[in-house]
Design a protein around this motif. Structure first.
Motif, PDB file in Angstrom:
ATOM      1  N   ALA A 240       0.879  -1.161   0.000  1.00 51.80           N
ATOM      2  CA  ALA A 240       0.000   0.000   0.000  1.00 51.80           C
ATOM      3  C   ALA A 240       0.921   1.217   0.000  1.00 51.80           C
ATOM      4  O   ALA A 240       2.141   1.084   0.123  1.00 51.80           O
ATOM      5  CB  ALA A 240      -0.925   0.012   1.226  1.00 51.80           C
ATOM      6  N   ASP A 241       0.358   2.404  -0.181  1.00 55.81           N
ATOM      7  CA  ASP A 241       1.182   3.606  -0.074  1.00 55.81           C
ATOM      8  C   ASP A 241       1.838   3.619   1.309  1.00 55.81           C
ATOM      9  O   ASP A 241       1.178   3.378   2.331  1.00 55.81           O
ATOM     10  CB  ASP A 241       0.334   4.861  -0.259  1.00 55.81           C
ATOM     11  CG  ASP A 241      -0.160   5.003  -1.694  1.00 55.81           C
ATOM     12  OD1 ASP A 241       0.422   4.351  -2.575  1.00 55.81           O
ATOM     13  OD2 ASP A 241      -1.115   5.763  -1.925  1.00 55.81           O
ATOM     14  N   LEU A 242       3.158   3.904   1.356  1.00 51.92           N
ATOM     15  CA  LEU A 242       3.916   3.760   2.600  1.00 51.92           C
ATOM     16  C   LEU A 242       4.775   4.996   2.835  1.00 51.92           C
ATOM     17  O   LEU A 242       5.441   5.485   1.914  1.00 51.92           O
ATOM     18  CB  LEU A 242       4.796   2.514   2.529  1.00 51.92           C
ATOM     19  CG  LEU A 242       5.679   2.224   3.747  1.00 51.92           C
ATOM     20  CD1 LEU A 242       4.825   1.904   4.966  1.00 51.92           C
ATOM     21  CD2 LEU A 242       6.624   1.063   3.452  1.00 51.92           C
ATOM     22  N   PHE A 243       4.751   5.507   4.083  1.00 48.29           N
ATOM     23  CA  PHE A 243       5.647   6.589   4.500  1.00 48.29           C
ATOM     24  C   PHE A 243       6.709   5.978   5.414  1.00 48.29           C
ATOM     25  O   PHE A 243       6.392   5.284   6.378  1.00 48.29           O
ATOM     26  CB  PHE A 243       4.866   7.675   5.249  1.00 48.29           C
ATOM     27  CG  PHE A 243       5.743   8.804   5.734  1.00 48.29           C
ATOM     28  CD1 PHE A 243       6.086   9.849   4.881  1.00 48.29           C
ATOM     29  CD2 PHE A 243       6.243   8.819   7.030  1.00 48.29           C
ATOM     30  CE1 PHE A 243       6.901  10.883   5.313  1.00 48.29           C
ATOM     31  CE2 PHE A 243       7.059   9.846   7.471  1.00 48.29           C
ATOM     32  CZ  PHE A 243       7.387  10.886   6.603  1.00 48.29           C
ATOM     33  N   HIS A 244       7.989   6.235   5.088  1.00 48.58           N
ATOM     34  CA  HIS A 244       9.096   5.608   5.808  1.00 48.58           C
ATOM     35  C   HIS A 244      10.074   6.687   6.267  1.00 48.58           C
ATOM     36  O   HIS A 244      10.650   7.403   5.447  1.00 48.58           O
ATOM     37  CB  HIS A 244       9.801   4.591   4.891  1.00 48.58           C
ATOM     38  CG  HIS A 244      10.894   3.832   5.578  1.00 48.58           C
ATOM     39  ND1 HIS A 244      10.653   2.975   6.630  1.00 48.58           N
ATOM     40  CD2 HIS A 244      12.234   3.802   5.368  1.00 48.58           C
ATOM     41  CE1 HIS A 244      11.801   2.446   7.031  1.00 48.58           C
ATOM     42  NE2 HIS A 244      12.777   2.939   6.296  1.00 48.58           N
ATOM     43  N   GLU A 245      10.228   6.802   7.585  1.00 50.78           N
ATOM     44  CA  GLU A 245      11.153   7.794   8.126  1.00 50.78           C
ATOM     45  C   GLU A 245      12.493   7.135   8.447  1.00 50.78           C
ATOM     46  O   GLU A 245      12.541   6.050   9.029  1.00 50.78           O
ATOM     47  CB  GLU A 245      10.578   8.422   9.398  1.00 50.78           C
ATOM     48  CG  GLU A 245      11.469   9.518  10.001  1.00 50.78           C
ATOM     49  CD  GLU A 245      10.873  10.125  11.253  1.00 50.78           C
ATOM     50  OE1 GLU A 245      11.390   9.858  12.357  1.00 50.78           O
ATOM     51  OE2 GLU A 245       9.861  10.860  11.115  1.00 50.78           O
ATOM     52  N   VAL A 246      13.580   7.803   8.040  1.00 51.87           N
ATOM     53  CA  VAL A 246      14.929   7.289   8.266  1.00 51.87           C
ATOM     54  C   VAL A 246      15.705   8.325   9.075  1.00 51.87           C
ATOM     55  O   VAL A 246      15.722   9.512   8.711  1.00 51.87           O
ATOM     56  CB  VAL A 246      15.661   7.017   6.939  1.00 51.87           C
ATOM     57  CG1 VAL A 246      17.062   6.491   7.201  1.00 51.87           C
ATOM     58  CG2 VAL A 246      14.869   6.039   6.083  1.00 51.87           C
ATOM     59  N   ARG A 247      16.321   7.885  10.162  1.00 51.35           N
ATOM     60  CA  ARG A 247      17.124   8.782  10.999  1.00 51.35           C
ATOM     61  C   ARG A 247      18.585   8.342  10.887  1.00 51.35           C
ATOM     62  O   ARG A 247      18.931   7.204  11.187  1.00 51.35           O
ATOM     63  CB  ARG A 247      16.645   8.758  12.443  1.00 51.35           C
ATOM     64  CG  ARG A 247      15.161   9.122  12.590  1.00 51.35           C
ATOM     65  CD  ARG A 247      14.736   9.190  14.051  1.00 51.35           C
ATOM     66  NE  ARG A 247      15.184  10.397  14.692  1.00 51.35           N
ATOM     67  CZ  ARG A 247      14.500  11.529  14.757  1.00 51.35           C
ATOM     68  NH1 ARG A 247      13.308  11.600  14.172  1.00 51.35           N
ATOM     69  NH2 ARG A 247      14.995  12.589  15.382  1.00 51.35           N
ATOM     70  N   LEU A 248      19.424   9.278  10.429  1.00 51.15           N
ATOM     71  CA  LEU A 248      20.845   9.007  10.248  1.00 51.15           C
ATOM     72  C   LEU A 248      21.634   9.500  11.458  1.00 51.15           C
ATOM     73  O   LEU A 248      21.483  10.657  11.884  1.00 51.15           O
ATOM     74  CB  LEU A 248      21.365   9.696   8.988  1.00 51.15           C
ATOM     75  CG  LEU A 248      20.772   9.227   7.654  1.00 51.15           C
ATOM     76  CD1 LEU A 248      21.437   9.978   6.511  1.00 51.15           C
ATOM     77  CD2 LEU A 248      20.959   7.725   7.478  1.00 51.15           C
TER      78      LEU A 248
END
Length: 683
Positions: free
Chosen positions: A205-213
């Motif tokens: 499905a439409d997906l929001f993915h947060e990445v913290r570096l």
């Protein structure tokens, strides 16, 4: 003003016309309209300078099925080019078009399915079937890349997505977005000064993915020398370090240097002509790591030709393979000269050599490979014996009507097939010989026949008689108000045993092999109220016609396309379409000139199409099912002259749908989707 006349047996005609400019068009069922002739009528009789020529039309029909399970696909648009003639498939996936002779491209397309095109050259009625693959499901993967310490966006971070080799960068707000097919992906995010992050996401499905570096840890130097066997340095070798996939080449002394964040890594060195070498290293301080590469073991090449044993002619497209039976495998395909080459074969080894090609018997032999290349190897394939078709038909003994769905088989060849709607069948491939062919169907006694195939196709026909104690229940399903046939109505005969079927394009249904007894007959269709007949006694063949009352609560949609003659498709949007009837509405055509009215109750409607600079068009429709109405507008070349008292013009003005057709000013096409119903008399 419209004037019509039927031509005589010799093709001649006479029209009584008032002075003015007229467009003359000839039309007849089964033929394409003639090229319009524009004549100016004055005070004397006129004779057309050339005859009006009608071009015969041929029928193209077929069926569209799913490649997944073979199920028929309804609502698929079939369009022919050139010309733009189009229709939609019915509930059985079937379609039919009338097209002139010549070359045509048929395109099948529908929402959720890939588009397929077939080219045909039409000189007679023909059948063209389509098999469509499901269209890939597309979702949006979006997200933000943030500094783990401050929470601020990371501008210009690199986002790599596999599989697919997708590469993108974050914007000033740290955002990224990409459309992908439904699948599982690895998302690798990195930026200067940060420790790379690699995540796995499932996109369903439409997906929001947060990445913290996180800021990168302390960096250390990894260096070393890549050597070949014997200790000599190896310049130009490639050193790859993972995770992170850091890559560097060795210099003239075989040395390399990389600056890496603190961590554990796998280091691999490779070079042409050498086997790769790998080692693991824990980098907690500056480290030195040397790697030694061994030469690739020697190999030999096996080459030759594949030819026919009958005449030594080359065989193109043959598959040639070597198999050692322990997992090692080499293969190649022969070229137009029959030539093939197998490379990288280990020396001093034994293999099973196989060669195969369509129309030829499989060839196998043992091949011993020594230290030298093998060339000039000739593989001779034996042609298979020719095969032919056994065709025929299966009919009922009671009325000689075709019997669809009957099983026809040649047990000796393990061949079987089902008869089509017209009762015909084809069995293939059948080699020369004499065979027993058997035909059977539910509710009928089976029949056998002997057929001899000798150097060509053969045919055999069957007449099946009803089995004892079984009967046929058939009839026609029609609209109770209009009397028109209803296609696709579901028919159920319930009793000790249940039988089911559906009505065809003419509303007819037929249930065969029905055992004697008392039953309840039920019929239902979209847009209609179901009906039942209780106490149906089956002790002989029965004919039971059914009528369905329209459902006043049913709602339908009207769709179509408004094209502009001699204008590109990009000009088609923006025509005004007005609907008058039980529901009144107005809309503008959109992309590709399409329009849509939804939630329409059944009834009589007037559809009017207008556009500045073009001759208006209209059509009167009775909507009692999903309906498609197309228009083609013709550019207005001269201002229309008013004719008192009629509201129309001699050059072709507004009128009911058949007037613009006769004058050649406007062409419209109407297509119906399930259930079928008759056009109004005006249309």
């Amino acid at each position: 003003t419209t004037v019509g006349e039927t031509s005589a047996a010799d093709g001649s005609f006479t029209l009584s016309l008032t002075p003015g400019v007229w467009t003359i068009v000839a039309r007849k069922s089964g033929y394409a309209d003639s090229v319009p002739e524009v004549v100016t009528v004055s005070t004397r009789d006129e004779v057309l300078p050339a005859p009006l020529r009608l071009t015969p039309l041929f029928r193209v029909d077929g069926q569209v099925r799913s490649s997944v399970d073979g199920a028929p696909l309804a609502g698929i648009r079939i369009e022919a080019a050139p010309g733009g003639e189009a229709t939609n498939t019915d509930a059985a996936g079937a379609y039919s078009l009338l097209l002139p002779a010549g070359a045509h491209d048929l395109t099948a397309s529908g929402i959720g399915w890939t588009t397929a095109t077939q080219s045909i050259t039409l000189s007679t009625d023909t059948t063209v079937d389509f098999v469509l693959d499901p269209a890939p499901i597309i979702w949006t993967l979006s997200g933000l890349v943030l500094d783990d310490a401050s929470g601020q966006p990371v501008d210009g971070a690199s986002v790599a997505i596999e599989p697919g080799g997708h590469r993108l960068s974050t914007d000033a707000s740290g955002a990224f977005s990409i459309a992908l097919e439904q699948a599982v992906y690895t998302v690798d995010v990195r930026a200067p000064g940060y420790t790379p992050v690699q995540d796995t996401v499932t996109l369903s499905a439409d997906l929001f993915h947060e990445v913290r570096l996180a800021p990168a840890a302390a960096s250390w130097t990894l260096s070393g020398v890549v050597r070949r066997s014997g200790g000599l340095p190896l310049p130009g070798a490639t050193v790859v370090v993972v995770p992170g996939r850091y890559e560097v080449g060795t210099d003239g002394a075989g040395a390399y240097t990389l600056v890496l964040p603190e961590g554990t890594y796998q280091v691999t060195a490779s070079a042409d002509g050498y086997l790769p070498a790998s080692a693991s290293v824990d980098l907690m301080a500056d480290r030195s790591l040397d790697l030694e590469l061994s030469p690739v073991p020697p190999s030999v090449t096996v080459s030759g030709r594949v030819v026919s044993s009958a005449d030594a002619s080359p065989i193109a497209g043959a598959t040639v393979s070597l198999d050692d039976g322990a997992g090692a495998f080499h293969s190649a395909v022969s070229d137009a000269t029959g030539g093939f080459t197998l490379e990288g074969v280990p020396p001093n080894s034994s293999w099973v050599l196989k060669a195969s090609a369509e129309g030829f018997a499989l060839h196998s032999e043992m091949l011993s490979v020594q230290a030298a290349d093998i060339s000039g190897l000739e593989i001779r394939l034996d042609p298979l014996a020719p095969t032919y078709h056994v065709t025929g038909s299966v009919v009922r003994a009671s009325d000689s009507a075709p019997l669809p769905g009957a099983v026809v088989a040649i047990d000796a060849l393990d061949l079987s097939t089902l008869t089509g709607e017209d009762g015909t069948f084809v069995l293939e491939p059948v080699p020369d010989g004499t065979y027993t062919v058997q035909a059977g169907a539910s509710g009928y006694a089976s029949s056998t026949a002997t057929v001899t195939v000798a150097g060509g196709d053969a045919s055999v026909d069957f007449v099946l008689t009803s089995a004892g104690g079984s009967f046929t229940v058939e009839g026609v399903v029609t609209d109770a108000e209009s009397g028109t046939a209803i296609e696709g109505a579901g028919i159920t005969l319930s009793g000790a045993v249940e039988y089911a079927g559906s009505s065809g394009p003419d509303g007819a249904f037929r249930l065969v092999g029905v055992a004697s007894g008392s039953y309840r007959l039920a019929a239902s269709a979209s847009g209609y109220r179901p009906t039942t007949v209780e106490g149906v006694e089956v002790d002989r063949d029965l004919v039971l016609d059914l009528q369905l009352d329209p459902d006043p609560e049913a709602r339908f949609q009207l769709t179509g396309t408004v094209a502009l003659q001699s204008h590109p498709e990009s000009d088609w949007p923006g025509s005004t379409v007005t609907l008058t009837g039980p529901v009144e509405d107005t809309t503008l055509t959109g992309t590709q000139g399409t329009y849509r009215f939804e939630n329409l109750p059944r009834g009589l409607y007037l559809v009017e199409v207008t556009r500045e600079g073009f001759v208006p068009a209209e059509a009167t429709l009775r909507i009692d099912g999903e309906t498609v109405q197309d228009f083609v507008l013709v550019e207005a070349t001269t201002p229309p002259a008013e004719t008192p008292g009629c509201g129309c013009t001699s050059g072709g003005g507004r009128g009911v749908a058949w007037i613009p057709l006769l004058l050649g000013a406007v062409v419209w096409r109407r297509r119906r989707v399930q259930p079928r119903a008759r056009r109004s008399d005006a249309a």
